[in-house]
Design an enzyme around this catalytic site. Structure first.
Site, mmCIF file in Angstrom:
data_model
loop_
_atom_site.group_PDB
_atom_site.id
_atom_site.type_symbol
_atom_site.label_atom_id
_atom_site.label_comp_id
_atom_site.label_asym_id
_atom_site.label_seq_id
_atom_site.Cartn_x
_atom_site.Cartn_y
_atom_site.Cartn_z
ATOM 1 N N ASP A 69 -16.408 -17.495 -1.154
ATOM 2 C CA ASP A 69 -15.748 -18.792 -0.924
ATOM 3 C C ASP A 69 -15.592 -19.555 -2.240
ATOM 4 O O ASP A 69 -14.574 -20.210 -2.473
ATOM 5 C CB ASP A 69 -16.541 -19.645 0.073
ATOM 6 C CG ASP A 69 -16.013 -19.501 1.494
ATOM 7 O OD1 ASP A 69 -15.406 -18.456 1.791
ATOM 8 O OD2 ASP A 69 -16.208 -20.427 2.298
ATOM 9 N N LYS A 101 -31.114 -11.481 -6.215
ATOM 10 C CA LYS A 101 -32.131 -12.495 -6.483
ATOM 11 C C LYS A 101 -33.454 -11.741 -6.644
ATOM 12 O O LYS A 101 -34.430 -11.979 -5.919
ATOM 13 C CB LYS A 101 -32.156 -13.507 -5.322
ATOM 14 C CG LYS A 101 -33.021 -14.727 -5.561
ATOM 15 C CD LYS A 101 -32.475 -15.689 -6.598
ATOM 16 C CE LYS A 101 -33.446 -16.829 -6.841
ATOM 17 N NZ LYS A 101 -33.058 -17.663 -8.005
ATOM 18 N N ASP A 154 -20.988 -14.051 1.033
ATOM 19 C CA ASP A 154 -20.320 -15.076 1.836
ATOM 20 C C ASP A 154 -20.089 -16.314 0.973
ATOM 21 O O ASP A 154 -18.995 -16.872 0.922
ATOM 22 C CB ASP A 154 -21.191 -15.426 3.056
ATOM 23 C CG ASP A 154 -20.565 -16.502 3.910
ATOM 24 O OD1 ASP A 154 -19.352 -16.431 4.156
ATOM 25 O OD2 ASP A 154 -21.291 -17.437 4.316
ATOM 26 N N ASP A 197 -27.911 -17.367 -8.482
ATOM 27 C CA ASP A 197 -27.720 -18.767 -8.892
ATOM 28 C C ASP A 197 -26.914 -18.832 -10.189
ATOM 29 O O ASP A 197 -26.001 -19.636 -10.345
ATOM 30 C CB ASP A 197 -29.059 -19.513 -9.011
ATOM 31 C CG ASP A 197 -30.127 -18.752 -9.774
ATOM 32 O OD1 ASP A 197 -29.919 -17.564 -10.107
ATOM 33 O OD2 ASP A 197 -31.186 -19.353 -10.051
ATOM 34 N N TYR A 250 -27.720 -11.572 8.010
ATOM 35 C CA TYR A 250 -26.825 -11.826 9.134
ATOM 36 C C TYR A 250 -27.272 -11.068 10.383
ATOM 37 O O TYR A 250 -27.101 -11.544 11.498
ATOM 38 C CB TYR A 250 -25.393 -11.385 8.785
ATOM 39 C CG TYR A 250 -24.560 -12.461 8.141
ATOM 40 C CD1 TYR A 250 -24.977 -13.070 6.971
ATOM 41 C CD2 TYR A 250 -23.348 -12.847 8.693
ATOM 42 C CE1 TYR A 250 -24.197 -14.048 6.373
ATOM 43 C CE2 TYR A 250 -22.567 -13.818 8.105
ATOM 44 C CZ TYR A 250 -22.991 -14.419 6.949
ATOM 45 O OH TYR A 250 -22.210 -15.379 6.367
HETATM 46 C C1 IPM Z 1 -16.540 -15.147 6.377
HETATM 47 C C2 IPM Z 1 -16.933 -16.220 7.354
HETATM 48 C C3 IPM Z 1 -17.888 -15.611 8.377
HETATM 49 C C4 IPM Z 1 -19.121 -15.155 7.635
HETATM 50 C C5 IPM Z 1 -18.257 -16.544 9.546
HETATM 51 C C6 IPM Z 1 -17.047 -17.104 10.222
HETATM 52 C C7 IPM Z 1 -19.153 -15.845 10.544
HETATM 53 O O1 IPM Z 1 -17.495 -17.302 6.685
HETATM 54 O O2 IPM Z 1 -15.901 -14.165 6.785
HETATM 55 O O3 IPM Z 1 -16.868 -15.262 5.199
HETATM 56 O O4 IPM Z 1 -20.055 -15.935 7.422
HETATM 57 O O5 IPM Z 1 -19.153 -13.993 7.252
HETATM 58 MG MG MG Z 2 -17.522 -17.111 4.597
#
Ligand code: IPM
Ligand code: MG
Length: 366
Positions: free
Chosen positions: A256, A195, A252, A228, A144
């Site tokens: 999710d 990884k 990230d 993975d 990032y």
């Molecule tokens: C998160 C979001 C952020 C990230 C974005 C909005 C920059 O997806 O907080 O997970 O990728 O970290």
């Molecule tokens: Mg995210």
């Protein structure tokens, strides 16, 4: 009287709606506990762009600097979708905040109550007791923020882009410490995800984590898994994990995946802790729900405020050291939901309550 100074950044669409109810819950407990709430509300995200010309206005950043924590709502939505990616509310508000306050440790509980297993896309027989895991994500390093990061034009006219994944030992050790401390409050198991069969940063990650735990936390069971495989295992049997621990981009993606497995985004809270301490001698932190701004239901008063309320509870725990109060709020949310009070996202055929009614039920249990 203990004074809690924090910045309130509601953001966009349902952000302000769920924040209003969260502040009501906080006011309620503050009054009962004799705590003084000293908070200031400011624009961020799309509201920042519309009212001040940028997603993280200088005045908002200044307010955060004067505060002991940030209670963050949600930012972004269709209104700002056509801006260049770098200027979009999510990226232009969150990434600079993470950098400005060294918010290196992202803690996302993956909690699905037994009563809500139907909200998960997983078959109920895979998660008979619900889900209870935590994802610890490194948040200020890796691909990032690594340099170089640029798009250039080559001699032959074609374009080339580069992102750099970079980690130092010290960055890995400080997040390993957060994973270890988190595991100590739970069942003392950490699975570090990398990884290391391909990436140099992952080889260093695995070596550093292994040495750090052996030296400092020999009582914690540490395992390693390739990312993975971790993505597969999470979908197959999430409860095999206790604390999932990983670098920025893997985190990230996995967080999710974890959120969707846990069913309603309206229930997912998070904390991002900084390296600095605040005036309470605790980590400065940013606390935000994981669900986003939900433009489709904004303005209707039906959004689920639980994630924002649970994020506020995390703020009380981590930035103000009020663990008991945080536990009580988390328990009140759980009791309210289990008693059948549900917003539309978790109603499953029951009559759905409004954002305000959900908060009323939680307050009633406090
Ligand atoms: C998160 C979001 C952020 C990230 C974005 C909005 C920059 O997806 O907080 O997970 O990728 O970290
Ligand atoms: Mg995210």
């Amino acid at each position: 009287m203990s004074k809690l100074t924090f910045a309130v950044l509601p953001g966009d669409y349902i952000g302000p709606e769920v924040m209003t109810e969260t502040l009501r819950v906080l006011e309620h407990v503050a009054q009962k506990e004799g705590l003084e709430l000293d908070y200031t509300i400011a624009d961020v995200g799309g509201a920042g762009i519309d009212n001040h010309g940028k997603a993280l206005p200088d005045t908002t950043l200044e307010l955060c600097r004067r505060s002991d924590a940030i209670l963050f709502g949600s930012v972004g939505g269709p209104k700002w979708e056509n801006l260049p990616p770098k200027e979009q509310p999510e990226r232009a508000a969150l990434l600079p905040l993470r950098k400005a306050f060294n918010l290196f440790a992202n803690i996302r509980p993956g909690l699905l109550y037994k009563d809500l297993v139907d909200a998960s896309p997983l078959k109920a027989e895979r998660i008979p007791e619900g889900i209870d895991i935590v994802c610890i994500r490194e948040l200020t390093g890796g691909i990032y923020f690594g340099q170089p990061k640029a798009t250039t034009t080559l001699d032959n006219g074609e374009q080339q882009a580069i992102d750099t994944m970079v980690y130092k030992t010290s960055e890995i050790e400080r997040i390993a410490e957060v994973a270890a401390v988190t595991a100590k409050g739970r069942s003392r198991r950490v699975c570090s995800v990398d990884k290391a069969n391909v990436l140099e940063t992952s080889v260093l990650w695995r070596k550093t984590v292994t040495e750090y735990f052996a030296k400092n936390h020999p009582d914690i069971e540490l395992t390693h898994m390739y990312v993975d495989n971790a993505a597969m295992q999470l979908a197959r049997d999430p409860n095999q994990f206790d604390v999932l621990f990983t670098e920025n981009m893997f985190g990230d993606i996995l967080s999710d995946e974890m959120a969707v497995i846990c069913g309603s985004l309206g229930m997912m809270s998070s904390a991002s802790l900084g390296t600095g301490t605040n005036s309470h001698g605790k980590p400065f932190g940013l606390y935000e729900p994981a669900g986003g701004t939900a433009p489709d239901i904004a303005g209707k008063g039906v959004a689920n405020p639980c994630a924002q309320i649970l994020s506020a509870a995390m703020m009380l725990r981590y930035s103000f050291g009020l663990d008991t109060l945080a536990d009580r709020i988390a328990a009140a949310v759980r009791t309210a939901v289990e008693s059948g009070v549900r917003t539309g996202d978790i109603a499953f055929g029951r009559p759905a309550v409004s954002t305000k009614e959900m908060a009323d039920a939680i307050i009633a249990h406090l």
